[in-house]
Design a protein around this motif. Structure first.
Motif, PDB file in Angstrom:
ATOM      1  N   ASP A  21     -58.474 -40.910 -12.906  1.00 10.62           N
ATOM      2  CA  ASP A  21     -59.012 -40.489 -14.591  1.00 10.62           C
ATOM      3  C   ASP A  21     -59.992 -39.386 -14.641  1.00 10.62           C
ATOM      4  OD1 ASP A  21     -60.513 -42.440 -13.089  1.00 10.62           O
ATOM      5  OD2 ASP A  21     -61.011 -43.861 -14.278  1.00 10.62           O
ATOM      6  N   ALA A  22     -60.394 -39.414 -13.924  1.00 10.78           N
ATOM      7  CA  ALA A  22     -61.150 -38.219 -13.627  1.00 10.78           C
ATOM      8  C   ALA A  22     -61.038 -36.927 -12.737  1.00 10.78           C
ATOM      9  CB  ALA A  22     -62.898 -38.872 -13.515  1.00 10.78           C
ATOM     10  N   ASP A  23     -61.745 -35.486 -13.376  1.00 10.00           N
ATOM     11  CA  ASP A  23     -61.822 -34.362 -12.524  1.00 10.00           C
ATOM     12  C   ASP A  23     -62.520 -34.552 -11.018  1.00 10.00           C
ATOM     13  OD1 ASP A  23     -60.847 -32.126 -11.078  1.00 10.00           O
ATOM     14  OD2 ASP A  23     -61.628 -30.894 -12.664  1.00 10.00           O
ATOM     15  N   CYS A  24     -62.700 -35.679 -10.261  1.00 13.17           N
ATOM     16  CA  CYS A  24     -63.642 -35.416  -8.918  1.00 13.17           C
ATOM     17  C   CYS A  24     -63.335 -36.268  -7.874  1.00 13.17           C
ATOM     18  CB  CYS A  24     -64.692 -36.561  -9.560  1.00 13.17           C
ATOM     19  SG  CYS A  24     -64.738 -37.905  -9.776  1.00 13.17           S
ATOM     20  N   TRP A  25     -64.347 -36.279  -7.244  1.00 19.78           N
ATOM     21  CA  TRP A  25     -63.498 -36.543  -5.794  1.00 19.78           C
ATOM     22  C   TRP A  25     -64.260 -37.754  -5.454  1.00 19.78           C
ATOM     23  CZ3 TRP A  25     -58.777 -35.130  -2.804  1.00 19.78           C
ATOM     24  CH2 TRP A  25     -58.040 -34.294  -4.079  1.00 19.78           C
ATOM     25  N   GLN A  26     -63.770 -38.846  -4.630  1.00 20.73           N
ATOM     26  CA  GLN A  26     -65.599 -39.652  -4.690  1.00 20.73           C
ATOM     27  C   GLN A  26     -65.185 -40.708  -3.319  1.00 20.73           C
ATOM     28  OE1 GLN A  26     -65.517 -42.309  -8.336  1.00 20.73           O
ATOM     29  NE2 GLN A  26     -64.742 -43.762  -6.365  1.00 20.73           N
ATOM     30  N   ARG A  36     -58.660 -38.431  -4.843  1.00 25.25           N
ATOM     31  CA  ARG A  36     -59.339 -37.475  -6.076  1.00 25.25           C
ATOM     32  C   ARG A  36     -58.568 -39.047  -7.365  1.00 25.25           C
ATOM     33  NH1 ARG A  36     -57.243 -31.958  -8.167  1.00 25.25           N
ATOM     34  NH2 ARG A  36     -58.241 -31.953 -10.086  1.00 25.25           N
ATOM     35  N   ARG A  37     -60.107 -38.918  -7.937  1.00 28.10           N
ATOM     36  CA  ARG A  37     -59.650 -40.029  -9.152  1.00 28.10           C
ATOM     37  C   ARG A  37     -58.607 -39.529 -10.349  1.00 28.10           C
ATOM     38  NH1 ARG A  37     -64.376 -43.621 -10.714  1.00 28.10           N
ATOM     39  NH2 ARG A  37     -62.985 -44.001 -12.102  1.00 28.10           N
TER      40      ARG A  37
END
Length: 382
Positions: free
Chosen positions: A30-35, A27-28
């Motif tokens: 600085d952003a609400d996302c997973w990668q 999970r980043r």
């Protein structure tokens, strides 16, 4: 000076466990996302090298193998200059050996995946020499006898041999260049060779092959999922053609199938167990080649033999057992002894003495494997 390269990498670390394959996503902050692990390339570095660096830096996973190599490369829109995004998979062992710091794979063995991601075989020989990896040398006379029997029966002057899990083409070098594996260890770990740059080493290996040209009329095809190992083996002339594929997951492409349709003989020295009857059956379709597989005792050949029987094959074991390599640690030995015990295989006097052992299985169509195995019983290991 800008040292960035015109590519980016996206890495999906994964590991094999008893429950299946696990992938790591992050999970980043600085952003609400997973990668997965992402980053840019550097000038003079390959996507694989960038993937290893980014995975170590961002995920804290040391020496990711990325053995499956390049999975996809796509242009990134709107980038000036043009940029390519490369997706790789980074294999991690399910646990890490406390003694060696190296990952243990799902079978309990030390994972040597990282040595197959190098651009030349120096790391391969430097690492495996420390554990006395010698199965290719013990297998050499059996493969020679297999080729001899095939020539005599089929009248094929130059048979085509497929080496499954060929890595850097070691089995082919042993057959073609009249060397022993100890000589290869001494050569690739010697100070003069370690000092060579990549191109100089490649030129030296090409010279080795040329000096033995015409001494053994065999065509070698290498099948592996390590792109760097295959590329070096073919560039050096150790093998004549490559199949870079994961036949556990995918059918061969039309071009790969054309190569498989011309195969006379199939050999392997330790990949069965990691590759299953899925791969071997895909290889067998078409030309119905003869096969000789050295299989670690911790793995059963029965599923492969049963699948091949559906294609009209008979399989038989050759007498005796063959040392593959020493255990890398007492921890690895304990893991393997437990696995052997669970499989009902008695390790006393073999794996209990510090070595991994393999057995040789012969498979061929038309119900003639038993006779061929009897012929092979007369072979003396080198």
């Amino acid at each position: 000076m800008n040292d960035r390269a015109a590519f980016q990498v996206l890495v999906l670390p994964y590991r094999q466990t008893a429950q299946g394959t696990e992938f790591a996503l992050f999970r980043r902050a600085d952003a609400d996302c997973w990668q997965g692990v992402a980053g840019g390339g550097e000038a003079g570095k390959s996507p694989l090298q960038a993937a290893r660096r980014e995975t170590a830096e961002e995920a804290g996973l040391p020496h990711p193998a990325c053995r499956t190599g390049l999975r996809s490369a796509l242009p990134v829109r709107g980038r000036t200059p043009p940029c390519t995004a490369t997706l790789l998979l980074a294999s991690q062992g399910s646990t890490t050996s406390k003694e060696t710091g190296m990952p243990l794979d799902s079978t309990g063995k030390i994972s040597f995946d990282h040595i197959y991601a190098e651009p030349d075989p120096r790391s391969f020989f430097g690492t495996l020499g420390q554990v006395d990896y010698l199965i290719p040398q013990l297998a050499k006379p059996y493969f020679s006898k297999l080729i001899e029997e095939y020539r005599a029966e089929r009248g094929v002057a130059e048979p085509t041999v497929l080496d499954v899990g060929c890595s850097y083409g070691v089995n082919a070098v042993l057959q073609r260049c009249n060397v022993t594996i100890d000589q290869l260890y001494d050569y690739y770990t010697g100070p003069d060779v370690l000092a060579l740059d990549h191109e100089a080493l490649l030129a030296a290996d090409r010279g080795r092959v040329r000096s033995h040209a015409g001494t053994e009329d065999i065509r070698f095809i290498g099948l592996d999922n390590s792109g760097p190992a295959l590329a070096y083996a073919q560039s050096a002339g150790f093998i004549d053609a490559t199949i870079h594929a994961d036949l556990e997951q995918d059918d061969p492409t039309p071009e790969q199938q054309d190569l498989l349709d011309g195969v006379d003989l199939v050999i392997s020295t330790g990949c069965v167990g990691y590759v299953t009857d899925k791969t071997i059956a895909r290889v067998a379709h078409g030309s119905r080649p003869w096969m000789a597989h050295f299989v670690l005792r911790m793995f059963s050949y029965d599923p492969v033999a049963a699948r091949l029987a559906e294609l009209g094959y008979q399989s038989a074991g050759v007498d005796g057992v063959f040392r593959q390599r020493r255990f890398a640690s007492a921890e690895e030995q304990t893991q393997i002894l437990d696995k052997l015990s669970s499989a009902g295989v008695d390790p006393e006097g073999l794996e209990t003495d510090g070595w991994l052992y393999a057995q040789l299985y012969i498979s061929r169509p038309a119900g003639a494997a038993t006779e061929l195995a009897t012929v092979m019983n007369a072979v003396s290991p080198s």
